[in-house]
Design an enzyme around this catalytic site. Structure first.
Site, PDB file in Angstrom:
ATOM      1  N   TRP A 108       5.107   5.235  -8.492  1.00 16.98           N
ATOM      2  CA  TRP A 108       5.879   4.491  -7.483  1.00 16.98           C
ATOM      3  C   TRP A 108       6.701   5.463  -6.664  1.00 16.98           C
ATOM      4  O   TRP A 108       6.083   6.384  -6.071  1.00 16.98           O
ATOM      5  CB  TRP A 108       6.572   3.270  -8.087  1.00 16.98           C
ATOM      6  N   ASP A 109       8.038   5.351  -6.583  1.00 13.63           N
ATOM      7  CA  ASP A 109       8.827   6.154  -5.632  1.00 13.63           C
ATOM      8  C   ASP A 109       8.348   7.610  -5.566  1.00 13.63           C
ATOM      9  O   ASP A 109       8.266   8.280  -6.595  1.00 13.63           O
ATOM     10  CB  ASP A 109      10.294   6.194  -6.042  1.00 13.63           C
ATOM     11  N   ARG A 142      22.500   5.658  -7.543  1.00 20.62           N
ATOM     12  CA  ARG A 142      21.288   6.453  -7.738  1.00 20.62           C
ATOM     13  C   ARG A 142      20.729   6.994  -6.421  1.00 20.62           C
ATOM     14  O   ARG A 142      21.277   6.782  -5.363  1.00 20.62           O
ATOM     15  CB  ARG A 142      20.214   5.603  -8.431  1.00 20.62           C
ATOM     16  N   ASP A 143      19.597   7.689  -6.516  1.00 20.73           N
ATOM     17  CA  ASP A 143      18.731   8.071  -5.393  1.00 20.73           C
ATOM     18  C   ASP A 143      19.351   9.105  -4.440  1.00 20.73           C
ATOM     19  O   ASP A 143      19.451   8.876  -3.224  1.00 20.73           O
ATOM     20  CB  ASP A 143      18.282   6.825  -4.596  1.00 20.73           C
ATOM     21  N   GLU A 180      18.758   1.177  -1.054  1.00 21.27           N
ATOM     22  CA  GLU A 180      18.143   2.147  -1.948  1.00 21.27           C
ATOM     23  C   GLU A 180      17.516   3.314  -1.185  1.00 21.27           C
ATOM     24  O   GLU A 180      17.145   3.195  -0.021  1.00 21.27           O
ATOM     25  CB  GLU A 180      17.032   1.454  -2.744  1.00 21.27           C
TER      26      GLU A 180
HETATM   27  C1  FRU Z   1      13.287   1.933  -5.740  1.00 23.06           C
HETATM   28  C2  FRU Z   1      14.044   2.112  -7.040  1.00 23.06           C
HETATM   29  C3  FRU Z   1      15.010   3.249  -6.935  1.00 23.06           C
HETATM   30  C4  FRU Z   1      15.114   3.724  -8.352  1.00 23.06           C
HETATM   31  C5  FRU Z   1      13.727   3.459  -8.900  1.00 23.06           C
HETATM   32  C6  FRU Z   1      13.682   3.022 -10.322  1.00 23.06           C
HETATM   33  O1  FRU Z   1      11.992   1.490  -5.920  1.00 23.06           O
HETATM   34  O2  FRU Z   1      14.693   0.923  -7.387  1.00 23.06           O
HETATM   35  O3  FRU Z   1      16.245   2.861  -6.394  1.00 23.06           O
HETATM   36  O4  FRU Z   1      15.477   5.072  -8.374  1.00 23.06           O
HETATM   37  O5  FRU Z   1      13.152   2.459  -8.095  1.00 23.06           O
HETATM   38  O6  FRU Z   1      12.387   2.744 -10.744  1.00 23.06           O
END
Ligand code: FRU
Length: 490
Positions: free
Chosen positions: A75-76, A243-244, A336
């Site tokens: 994912w991310d 986060r992030d 996010e």
């Molecule tokens: C975005 C998110 C981020 C986080 C990650 C956790 O998709 O929610 O904010 O770091 O996924 O899986």
């Protein structure tokens, strides 16, 4: 601003820049965010997109290729970036960092078991395989390294969440990410609040004609924990977001490095903090609401912000919090993966959010949101008719959202097609596939979506449908835009 009949006027924002350290936080107001409902077609039929096509990502087909040969959920994702958010290749290779999880887990269980993994492929290849042509390189950090920062080692789950990777002279990398510990009981309830921290780890990247590998990443610098003053902490709300991290340099303040990140306004959960300014209505607007009205409906449980911090040392291991650059009090609870994108002297703050995190009385799709100003701290103007919506997943706001694991029967099949979009040089946007389809026929993702492109011009961000085929580019395409220079001795 003129208003759409039946809707309020958006708030007036000047785009004026403030000192990065100033005590000024731009507001994404309810008056702004209600422009999304104002542009949604109330007559859109079941499964049709109710949002304007120019702000909507083209629909992604269900038969997507998998970039990891079904080895891991992906994912991310992000690539190597420099201080300008450009994307260098390393010794002729494109490198991508992704949150990954074992495929033995259900896709929705991935979040508490995420690790940073990486992929590589040759840069500048004309005809790539349909899956993007990536080789999975494995995990980035040595086992156990990211868990070591937590004083309380009794966690039930410990995980690595999003961030960004900077490349420095030679082959030095600094990865900025979110280290998270969960303290859960066997029944899934929290024994104590989860503990997300912004962490940096330094390593080295190497490549030869066969591929890319990395070393280091043993020492983890535990840099920032939510302070409860600018950024809500776990004592104020066990469900806080922190986060992030994304770092960059600001040409207006040479020699300094800044970081944006996802936070929440520092208030105790349930405190009635929303003000007239958070709502943002012009005096006498017939469609205005009062703070009490919206808080009686529960809107004050959604209080996202975008944080800012400044580095105190050259190794970027010490940081000072500055006030948030954007808040969304009584609008949305999550902003996010924020990033700063500089174009034509304008500063764009891009961030992603979910339909399900909007406050009571506000609706909007999964996707990218954008705010433009004259500096990293500005009275940001939400893009596209004052709404903030930059790139929506195709959605029908006339029908409930459902969930990625149980999509609603009347939703557009693309509503959850993509998430965690990241805007790259030249307006290319990458994202991952979550769910494609409606209740009777849907497939889960776990790989990257086709890259799309947006035209960014003043306060307008529109989909480039001439890019790729009908606006859809290659699958999992995270290209580099120049070659990192490496001294001959390295
Ligand atoms: C975005 C998110 C981020 C986080 C990650 C956790 O998709 O929610 O904010 O770091 O996924 O899986």
């Amino acid at each position: 601003e003129d208003s759409v009949p039946g809707f309020p006027a958006p708030t007036v924002h000047t785009q004026e820049a403030y000192d990065p350290a100033a005590d000024f936080t731009a507001k994404w107001t309810r008056a702004d965010a209600r422009q999304i409902a104002a542009m949604s077609d109330p007559d859109a039929a079941p499964r049709a997109n109710s949002l304007p096509e120019e702000f909507t990502m083209p629909t992604v087909p269900q038969d997507f290729p998998d970039m990891s040969n079904e080895e891991v959920w992906v994912w991310d994702s992000w690539t190597l970036t420099d201080e300008n958010a450009d994307q260098p290749s390393f010794k002729g290779w494109d490198v991508v960092f992704s949150l990954v999880a074992d495929r033995s887990l259900g896709f929705d269980d991935r979040h508490t078991s995420a690790r940073l993994g990486y992929f590589f492929r040759k840069s500048d290849v004309a005809d790539r395989p349909v899956d993007g042509g990536w080789t999975y390189g494995g995990l980035v950090f040595p086992d156990g390294a990211s868990g070591a920062i937590f004083e309380d080692q009794s966690f039930s789950h410990q995980t690595e969440w999003s961030g960004s990777t900077r490349i420095f002279d030679g082959n030095k990398l600094r990865i900025f990410y979110t280290g998270v510990a969960f303290y859960r009981n066997a029944d899934g309830t929290d024994r104590k609040p989860y503990d997300p921290r912004i962490v940096q780890s330094e390593g080295r990247i190497f490549a030869d004609e066969n591929g890319v590998w990395m070393t280091g990443f043993r020492d983890q610098h535990d840099m920032l924990q939510a302070d409860g003053t600018y950024y809500q902490d776990g004592a104020q709300n066990p469900f806080f977001n922190f986060r992030d991290p994304f770092t960059f340099e600001d040409p207006a303040h040479p020699g300094k490095t800044y970081m944006v990140f996802e936070g929440n306004t520092a208030a105790v959960r349930g405190e009635r903090i929303c003000t007239e300014e958070d709502l943002g209505y012009a005096e006498g607007d017939p469609h205005a609401e009062t703070p009490d009205e919206v808080m009686d409906a529960g809107a004050h449980f959604q209080i996202a912000n975008v944080g800012l911090a400044v580095a105190d040392n050259a190794a970027l291991t010490e940081w000072t919090f500055l006030p948030p650059i954007l808040s969304a009090n009584c609008v949305n609870d999550q902003t996010e993966r924020p990033q700063i994108f500089i174009k034509d002297g304008k500063y764009y703050l891009f961030t992603i959010t979910h339909r399900g995190t909007y406050a009571a009385g506000i609706d909007g799709p999964e996707g990218v949101y954008g705010f433009v100003g004259s500096g990293i701290r500005s009275d940001f103007q939400p893009v596209n008719r004052g709404s903030g919506l930059a790139l929506a997943s195709p959605s029908n706001l006339n029908f409930p959202a459902g969930t990625p694991f149980a999509p609603h029967v009347d939703q557009h099949p693309g509503q959850f097609q993509a998430y965690s979009h990241y805007v790259m040089p030249d307006g290319l946007v990458q994202s991952f596939i979550d769910t494609i389809g409606t209740s009777d026929d849907f497939v889960r993702g776990g790989t990257l979506a086709p890259t799309v492109r947006v035209d960014i011009d003043g306060d307008s961000v529109t989909v480039d449908r001439t890019y790729g085929v009908g606006g859809l580019g290659e699958w999992a395409d995270i290209p580099t835009n120049y070659a990192h220079s490496i001294p001959a001795s390295a």
